[in-house]
Design a protein around this motif. Structure first.
Motif, PDB file in Angstrom:
ATOM      1  N   ALA A  84       0.821  -1.209   0.000  1.00  0.00           N
ATOM      2  CA  ALA A  84       0.000   0.000   0.000  1.00  0.00           C
ATOM      3  C   ALA A  84       0.855   1.259   0.000  1.00  0.00           C
ATOM      4  CB  ALA A  84      -0.915   0.007   1.227  1.00  0.00           C
ATOM      5  N   GLU A  85       0.483   2.218  -0.823  1.00  0.00           N
ATOM      6  CA  GLU A  85       1.199   3.487  -0.866  1.00  0.00           C
ATOM      7  C   GLU A  85       1.121   4.229   0.467  1.00  0.00           C
ATOM      8  OE1 GLU A  85       0.226   6.000  -4.116  1.00  0.00           O
ATOM      9  OE2 GLU A  85       0.488   4.432  -5.638  1.00  0.00           O
ATOM     10  N   SER A  86       0.040   3.986   1.203  1.00  0.00           N
ATOM     11  CA  SER A  86      -0.165   4.677   2.483  1.00  0.00           C
ATOM     12  C   SER A  86       0.570   4.007   3.647  1.00  0.00           C
ATOM     13  CB  SER A  86      -1.660   4.730   2.806  1.00  0.00           C
ATOM     14  OG  SER A  86      -2.195   3.412   2.905  1.00  0.00           O
ATOM     15  N   ALA A  87       1.260   2.899   3.388  1.00  0.00           N
ATOM     16  CA  ALA A  87       1.953   2.172   4.464  1.00  0.00           C
ATOM     17  C   ALA A  87       2.949   3.073   5.179  1.00  0.00           C
ATOM     18  CB  ALA A  87       2.659   0.947   3.896  1.00  0.00           C
ATOM     19  N   LYS A  88       2.973   2.971   6.497  1.00  0.00           N
ATOM     20  CA  LYS A  88       3.871   3.795   7.298  1.00  0.00           C
ATOM     21  C   LYS A  88       5.227   3.125   7.540  1.00  0.00           C
ATOM     22  CE  LYS A  88       0.122   6.153   9.757  1.00  0.00           C
ATOM     23  NZ  LYS A  88      -0.465   6.448  11.095  1.00  0.00           N
ATOM     24  N   VAL A  89       5.328   1.855   7.170  1.00  0.00           N
ATOM     25  CA  VAL A  89       6.605   1.144   7.287  1.00  0.00           C
ATOM     26  C   VAL A  89       7.111   0.850   5.884  1.00  0.00           C
ATOM     27  CG1 VAL A  89       7.790  -0.897   8.170  1.00  0.00           C
ATOM     28  CG2 VAL A  89       5.948   0.153   9.510  1.00  0.00           C
ATOM     29  N   GLN A  90       8.206   1.479   5.543  1.00  0.00           N
ATOM     30  CA  GLN A  90       8.763   1.394   4.200  1.00  0.00           C
ATOM     31  C   GLN A  90      10.063   0.584   4.221  1.00  0.00           C
ATOM     32  OE1 GLN A  90       7.433   2.839   1.355  1.00  0.00           O
ATOM     33  NE2 GLN A  90       5.657   3.643   2.447  1.00  0.00           N
ATOM     34  N   ILE A  91      10.062  -0.517   3.471  1.00  0.00           N
ATOM     35  CA  ILE A  91      11.285  -1.311   3.299  1.00  0.00           C
ATOM     36  C   ILE A  91      11.909  -0.922   1.964  1.00  0.00           C
ATOM     37  CG2 ILE A  91      12.286  -3.621   3.126  1.00  0.00           C
ATOM     38  CD1 ILE A  91       9.729  -4.707   4.410  1.00  0.00           C
ATOM     39  N   VAL A  92      13.181  -0.592   1.982  1.00  0.00           N
ATOM     40  CA  VAL A  92      13.931  -0.394   0.744  1.00  0.00           C
ATOM     41  C   VAL A  92      14.980  -1.500   0.688  1.00  0.00           C
ATOM     42  CG1 VAL A  92      15.463   1.100  -0.570  1.00  0.00           C
ATOM     43  CG2 VAL A  92      13.563   2.093   0.720  1.00  0.00           C
ATOM     44  N   GLU A  93      14.968  -2.255  -0.404  1.00  0.00           N
ATOM     45  CA  GLU A  93      15.930  -3.343  -0.576  1.00  0.00           C
ATOM     46  C   GLU A  93      16.793  -3.084  -1.805  1.00  0.00           C
ATOM     47  OE1 GLU A  93      16.172  -8.120  -1.655  1.00  0.00           O
ATOM     48  OE2 GLU A  93      14.220  -7.203  -1.220  1.00  0.00           O
ATOM     49  N   PHE A  94      18.095  -3.061  -1.609  1.00  0.00           N
ATOM     50  CA  PHE A  94      19.021  -3.021  -2.734  1.00  0.00           C
ATOM     51  C   PHE A  94      19.232  -4.459  -3.175  1.00  0.00           C
ATOM     52  CE2 PHE A  94      19.560   1.107  -0.923  1.00  0.00           C
ATOM     53  CZ  PHE A  94      19.817   1.915  -2.014  1.00  0.00           C
ATOM     54  N   PHE A  95      18.909  -4.708  -4.431  1.00  0.00           N
ATOM     55  CA  PHE A  95      18.567  -6.049  -4.908  1.00  0.00           C
ATOM     56  C   PHE A  95      19.295  -6.353  -6.208  1.00  0.00           C
ATOM     57  CE2 PHE A  95      15.807  -8.237  -7.944  1.00  0.00           C
ATOM     58  CZ  PHE A  95      15.450  -9.395  -7.263  1.00  0.00           C
ATOM     59  N   ASP A  96      19.774  -7.595  -6.329  1.00  0.00           N
ATOM     60  CA  ASP A  96      20.399  -8.081  -7.561  1.00  0.00           C
ATOM     61  C   ASP A  96      19.669  -9.359  -7.962  1.00  0.00           C
ATOM     62  OD1 ASP A  96      22.052  -9.393  -9.454  1.00  0.00           O
ATOM     63  OD2 ASP A  96      23.841  -8.423  -8.668  1.00  0.00           O
ATOM     64  N   VAL A 147       2.913  -2.203   5.477  1.00  0.00           N
ATOM     65  CA  VAL A 147       4.307  -2.359   5.032  1.00  0.00           C
ATOM     66  C   VAL A 147       4.377  -2.278   3.514  1.00  0.00           C
ATOM     67  CG1 VAL A 147       6.343  -3.849   5.056  1.00  0.00           C
ATOM     68  CG2 VAL A 147       4.814  -3.814   7.032  1.00  0.00           C
ATOM     69  N   ARG A 148       5.361  -1.560   3.015  1.00  0.00           N
ATOM     70  CA  ARG A 148       5.568  -1.410   1.574  1.00  0.00           C
ATOM     71  C   ARG A 148       7.034  -1.675   1.248  1.00  0.00           C
ATOM     72  NH1 ARG A 148       2.979   1.009  -2.786  1.00  0.00           N
ATOM     73  NH2 ARG A 148       4.225   2.216  -4.262  1.00  0.00           N
ATOM     74  N   LEU A 149       7.270  -2.386   0.161  1.00  0.00           N
ATOM     75  CA  LEU A 149       8.624  -2.709  -0.295  1.00  0.00           C
ATOM     76  C   LEU A 149       8.952  -1.925  -1.549  1.00  0.00           C
ATOM     77  CD1 LEU A 149      11.226  -4.549  -0.487  1.00  0.00           C
ATOM     78  CD2 LEU A 149       9.804  -6.115  -1.847  1.00  0.00           C
ATOM     79  N   THR A 150      10.138  -1.333  -1.573  1.00  0.00           N
ATOM     80  CA  THR A 150      10.660  -0.698  -2.783  1.00  0.00           C
ATOM     81  C   THR A 150      11.983  -1.365  -3.133  1.00  0.00           C
ATOM     82  OG1 THR A 150       9.631   1.435  -2.304  1.00  0.00           O
ATOM     83  CG2 THR A 150      11.500   1.447  -3.813  1.00  0.00           C
ATOM     84  N   LEU A 151      12.113  -1.775  -4.383  1.00  0.00           N
ATOM     85  CA  LEU A 151      13.344  -2.414  -4.839  1.00  0.00           C
ATOM     86  C   LEU A 151      14.239  -1.399  -5.536  1.00  0.00           C
ATOM     87  CD1 LEU A 151      12.261  -5.873  -6.339  1.00  0.00           C
ATOM     88  CD2 LEU A 151      13.201  -5.393  -4.078  1.00  0.00           C
ATOM     89  N   ARG A 152      15.499  -1.376  -5.140  1.00  0.00           N
ATOM     90  CA  ARG A 152      16.528  -0.619  -5.842  1.00  0.00           C
ATOM     91  C   ARG A 152      17.509  -1.629  -6.422  1.00  0.00           C
ATOM     92  NH1 ARG A 152      17.286   4.538  -4.315  1.00  0.00           N
ATOM     93  NH2 ARG A 152      18.160   4.656  -6.411  1.00  0.00           N
ATOM     94  N   TYR A 153      18.034  -1.341  -7.585  1.00  0.00           N
ATOM     95  CA  TYR A 153      18.890  -2.312  -8.258  1.00  0.00           C
ATOM     96  C   TYR A 153      20.365  -2.110  -7.911  1.00  0.00           C
ATOM     97  CZ  TYR A 153      14.671  -3.019 -11.040  1.00  0.00           C
ATOM     98  OH  TYR A 153      13.386  -3.283 -11.438  1.00  0.00           O
ATOM     99  N   ALA A 154      21.012  -3.220  -7.625  1.00  0.00           N
ATOM    100  CA  ALA A 154      22.459  -3.241  -7.386  1.00  0.00           C
ATOM    101  C   ALA A 154      23.016  -4.372  -8.241  1.00  0.00           C
ATOM    102  CB  ALA A 154      22.762  -3.471  -5.903  1.00  0.00           C
ATOM    103  N   THR A 155      23.358  -4.057  -9.470  1.00  0.00           N
ATOM    104  CA  THR A 155      23.708  -5.097 -10.453  1.00  0.00           C
ATOM    105  C   THR A 155      25.193  -5.453 -10.336  1.00  0.00           C
ATOM    106  OG1 THR A 155      24.034  -3.365 -12.123  1.00  0.00           O
ATOM    107  CG2 THR A 155      21.883  -4.445 -12.051  1.00  0.00           C
ATOM    108  N   PHE A 156      25.519  -6.130  -9.238  1.00  0.00           N
ATOM    109  CA  PHE A 156      26.904  -6.500  -8.963  1.00  0.00           C
ATOM    110  C   PHE A 156      27.351  -7.736  -9.739  1.00  0.00           C
ATOM    111  CE2 PHE A 156      26.146  -4.502  -4.560  1.00  0.00           C
ATOM    112  CZ  PHE A 156      26.549  -3.263  -5.018  1.00  0.00           C
TER     113      PHE A 156
END
Length: 224
Positions: free
Chosen positions: A54-66, A90-99
């Motif tokens: 949910a966009e309204s989630a107050k707990v935001q997870i950011v994961e740097f992900f490959d 809870v909301r998850l956002t993926l960021r890319y780490a192309t190692f």
């Protein structure tokens, strides 16, 4: 004290010193990343990144992900279950780490799938992760194989092959690489919960830290 005992005692002191030094280094590194995130908050979470929950989630997870990262594959179902268990919070956002070699190609495939819809993105991601051991294993990657796993997702593959060269996708990869350098992220997966680095890298450590953030954000008591 006899010589064998002196040797054993000396070795034990060295082991304890090494363990203490490693713990201190890890703690310092976590604190340093935490300070960097505080100073460079915009580098952590970009609106152009794929998100789940949910966009309204107050707990935001950011994961740097490959996508070629085995630990990322193993953690993904658990992270997804935490989002569903704590529906709307809870909301998850993926960021890319192309190692890994070939990961940038796979990210372009995923982003091309996202152009066909958010649901398509997550279907493509799960298909790619489910078959990770076929296309990326023990340092050997063959990213072209991922197309063979996407037929059952409903993805328009010819369109995706064309769209993966869209300059907007290249811009996302470039931005994520820049933010990785700013935040000094050098491993995947790297998790942040409401801007705070994950203290204990384990499924249970992630669960506990998320529960604490839920309790603080929603003023409820969450049992561990």
């Amino acid at each position: 004290m006899k010589r064998p005992y002196i040797v054993i005692a000396s070795a034990l002191v060295l082991v304890l010193a090494f363990a203490g030094g490693a713990y201190y280094f890890k703690t310092q590194q976590t604190q340093e990343i935490g300070w960097l995130v505080s100073a460079e908050e915009s580098a952590l979470n970009r609106s152009s990144s794929p998100s789940l929950g949910a966009e309204s989630a107050k707990v935001q997870i950011v994961e740097f992900f490959d996508p070629a990262c085995e630990a990322c594959r193993m953690m993904y179902p658990y992270v997804k279950s935490l989002i569903h268990t704590n529906d709307g919070k809870v909301r998850l956002t993926l960021r890319y780490a192309t190692f890994h070699d070939g990961s940038d190609y796979v990210v372009k495939v995923l982003e091309a799938a996202r152009m066909q819809g958010q649901d398509m993105y997550w279907k493509a991601l799960e298909a790619i992760l489910a078959n990770q051991q076929t296309w990326a294993t023990h340092g050997r990657t063959d990213p072209l194989l991922v197309w063979s796993f996407l037929g059952g997702t409903g993805l328009d593959i010819p369109k995706a092959k064309q769209d993966m060269n869209d300059p907007r996708i290249a811009a996302i990869l470039k931005q994520d690489a820049t933010d990785l350098a700013i935040l000094k992220i050098n491993k995947t997966p790297s998790f942040f919960i409401n801007g705070k680095p994950l203290n204990d890298f384990s499924p249970n450590g992630l669960r506990i830290q998320i529960k604490r953030e839920i309790s603080a954000a929603y003023h409820v008591n969450e049992s561990n």
